[in-house]
Design an enzyme around this catalytic site. Structure first.
Site, PDB file in Angstrom:
ATOM      1  N   ASP A   1       0.828  -1.203   0.000  1.00 47.69           N
ATOM      2  CA  ASP A   1       0.000   0.000   0.000  1.00 47.69           C
ATOM      3  C   ASP A   1       0.869   1.262   0.000  1.00 47.69           C
ATOM      4  OD1 ASP A   1      -2.918   0.787   0.437  1.00 47.69           O
ATOM      5  OD2 ASP A   1      -1.966   1.915   2.051  1.00 47.69           O
TER       6      ASP A   1
ATOM      7  N   GLU B   1       2.120  -0.199  -4.755  1.00 50.00           N
ATOM      8  CA  GLU B   1       1.141   0.808  -5.185  1.00 50.00           C
ATOM      9  C   GLU B   1       1.845   2.158  -5.293  1.00 50.00           C
ATOM     10  OE1 GLU B   1      -3.183   2.726  -4.018  1.00 50.00           O
ATOM     11  OE2 GLU B   1      -1.694   2.394  -2.460  1.00 50.00           O
TER      12      GLU B   1
HETATM   13  C1  NOJ Z   1      -4.459   2.843  -0.881  1.00 50.83           C
HETATM   14  C2  NOJ Z   1      -5.546   1.832  -0.760  1.00 50.83           C
HETATM   15  O1  NOJ Z   1      -5.671   1.142  -1.975  1.00 50.83           O
HETATM   16  C3  NOJ Z   1      -6.786   2.573  -0.354  1.00 50.83           C
HETATM   17  O2  NOJ Z   1      -7.924   1.766  -0.428  1.00 50.83           O
HETATM   18  C4  NOJ Z   1      -6.575   3.112   1.036  1.00 50.83           C
HETATM   19  O3  NOJ Z   1      -7.672   3.904   1.406  1.00 50.83           O
HETATM   20  C5  NOJ Z   1      -5.302   3.947   1.117  1.00 50.83           C
HETATM   21  N1  NOJ Z   1      -4.205   3.383   0.408  1.00 50.83           N
HETATM   22  C6  NOJ Z   1      -4.874   4.087   2.547  1.00 50.83           C
HETATM   23  O4  NOJ Z   1      -4.374   2.856   2.996  1.00 50.83           O
END
Ligand code: NOJ
Length: 535
Positions: free
Chosen positions: A202, A264
């Site tokens: 993440d 990500e």
């Molecule tokens: C990215 C995640 O994909 C999302 O769903 C989340 O709200 C934020 N990061 C915070 O963790």
């Protein structure tokens, strides 16, 4: 190049949003035994790995992305035994399992934060990012939260602010403290020791912040709509030092066999590719979200592919994504008539594809009335909920036409409403129809897996005289070549591709009844049609 292709290069990643996949215990929320029940279905998609969004203990302020314990399972999803069972059953079917790792922040109910906020001299104080108020008593700087408001919340008891770029219940960890890094690596080892095949990480590019806490500069290109866009993320994203953190994570993965991480990262391509690491020693795959953020026009997508390809030097392996739990569904973004074209492209481009659950059925966004909103991004910013809200793409999987779509038992209140079209768009119905989106998806994935040209071959653009057409060639050393031709428009047209070959055989068509040999000097394409042609 084909002989040493790794599983995460050759295979397809399928994202399961666990709250919405399959409820097995009647609480209207999906769970681990539910996913296990559906593994045969996942296997039938010819995918290689499933990535499961967070399943850890969490007060669910951000639906699991607020983790209260990195090495546990939320009782709502099941038990550790349920997880071990899922992992064993997945592996028995030859499916890999990726967990969602959320290192940037914890829940404010994590034991570390409970300690940290106890007092200024608590040994865990420096595990999080605490700052004194500005001279006027306000937040220490201008940093903003993605979900609206400042990135700082004042803690009355200790008189300082803590930092959070998401909801205030998601305090951010301080990776300048080596003890925090050690704790993260320890959590990774816990799951890797169990046999988990890797992680989706993440907000990897946000894990480090400026050590001088400078204000982020204004964004001259802000559209004036979403508040976080008003600032450039100069001092909160891609901060010098971040690559060292990613390398340490990679070293842990490399101390096991065949594990991987996909990070990500929402950044322009030139910066995104730095996350492979100078010596391919960082992310195996930094997620490429540019098919989501680019306008859906053939020349733009062609340029995107070429820019990406040009940046993939030195063994950097490509990947492509059409959807996830944070983005409006692809069928809604580009129109339901383009959904097959988009998936044909995803599954025939060079690089690892990631598929979001339900996209294989052509699921669309489900409008959520204000009173049923769940997502904090929408609840905190109701005036722009229709833009930033993520509930519409998180609705229950549509398995069949029974009440609750086979997602949950009849009479159960599901956590988000079902799509209005679930009785006609569901797995059972599409299984029975050889020309359905689902069977189209399976034919494509099977072909991709079987053909080295498609899972490992080279990419080359094929220029055509039509602006609405994207065409490219995929070729393998074994001489098996394909040309993919995609019509991004509603218009029927005829193409001259005789520079490629005189004839070709249709391997897959968006219109699954179309087959046979085609004359490439006058190739007829219907509006929204795509063809995978074997040369
Ligand atoms: C990215 C995640 O994909 C999302 O769903 C989340 O709200 C934020 N990061 C915070 O963790």
């Amino acid at each position: 190049m084909t002989s040493n292709t790794q599983w995460w290069q050759k295979g397809i990643i399928y994202q399961v949003y666990p709250r919405s996949y399959q409820d097995s215990n009647g609480d209207g929320i999906g769970d681990l035994p539910g996913i296990t029940q559906r593994l045969d279905y996942i296997k039938s998609l010819n995918v290689e790995a499933l990535w499961i969004s967070p399943i850890y203990p969490s007060p669910m302020h951000d639906f699991g992305y607020d983790v209260a314990d990195y090495v546990g399972i939320h009782p709502m999803f099941g038990t550790m035994a349920d997880f071990d069972h899922l992992l064993g059953e997945a592996h028995a079917r030859g499916l890999k399992v990726l967990l969602d790792l959320v290192p940037n922040h914890t829940s404010d109910e994590h034991a570390w934060f409970i300690e940290s906020r106890r007092s200024r001299d608590n040994p865990k104080r420096d595990w999080y990012i605490w700052r004194d108020p500005a001279p006027d008593g306000g937040p220490p700087n201008n940093w903003l939260s993605f979900f609206g408001g400042p990135a700082w919340t004042f803690d009355e008891k200790t008189g300082q602010y803590y930092m959070h770029q998401f909801v205030k219940q998601q305090p951010e960890l301080n990776y300048r403290n080596p003890a925090v890094m050690d704790a993260l690596l320890g959590s990774m080892r816990f799951w890797l020791d169990k046999g988990v095949d890797g992680f989706r990480v993440d907000v990897l590019w946000l894990m480090l912040k400026d050590d001088q806490f400078r204000d982020n500069p204004p964004n001259p290109d802000w559209d004036g709509v979403v508040p976080i866009g008003s600032l450039l993320q100069t001092y909160t994203a891609d901060v010098p030092g971040i690559h060292d953190i990613v390398r340490q994570m990679r070293q842990v993965l490399d101390s096991y066999e065949e594990r991987m991480m996909v990070g990500e990262i929402y950044m322009e391509i030139e910066k995104l590719v730095t996350y492979y690491g100078e010596h391919l020693d960082e992310c195996h795959l930094p997620f490429n979200f540019h098919l989501i953020s680019s306008r859906w026009e053939a020349p733009i997508i062609r340029q995107l592919i070429e820019t990406y390809e040009a940046n993939l030097t030195g063994g950097r392996w490509p990947n492509w994504v059409l959807g996830n739990h944070d983005q409006h569904r692809v069928a809604t973004r580009i129109g339901v008539h383009q959904a097959r074209v988009a998936n044909m492209m995803l599954l025939t481009l060079r690089g690892t594809p990631t598929c979001y659950y339900g996209d294989e059925l052509g699921m669309e966004d489900v409008p959520i009335p204000l009173e049923l909103l769940q997502d904090p991004a929408a609840l905190n910013q109701p005036e722009i909920a229709h833009i930033v809200g993520r509930d519409p793409e998180r609705t229950p999987m549509q398995w069949d036409d029974s009440p609750n779509a086979g997602f949950a038992a009849e009479g159960v209140q599901t956590w988000l409403p079902l799509a209005a079209d679930y009785q006609t768009r569901n797995v059972a119905k599409q299984n029975a129809d050889p020309t359905s989106m689902l069977n189209f998806y399976r034919v494509l994935t099977a072909l991709r897996n079987a053909e080295p040209a498609l899972h490992a071959g080279d990419y080359a653009t094929v220029m055509t005289s039509h602006n609405d057409v994207l065409a490219y060639r995929r070729s393998a050393p074994d001489g098996n070549n394909f040309v993919i031709v995609l019509n991004f428009s509603d218009n029927d047209l005829t193409l001259d591709l005789s520079q490629v070959a005189s004839t070709a055989t249709i391997a897959v068509a968006t219109d699954m009844e179309r087959a046979g040999t085609v004359d490439l000097s006058q190739l007829a394409l219907h509006g929204n049609e795509g063809l995978v042609l074997r040369l």
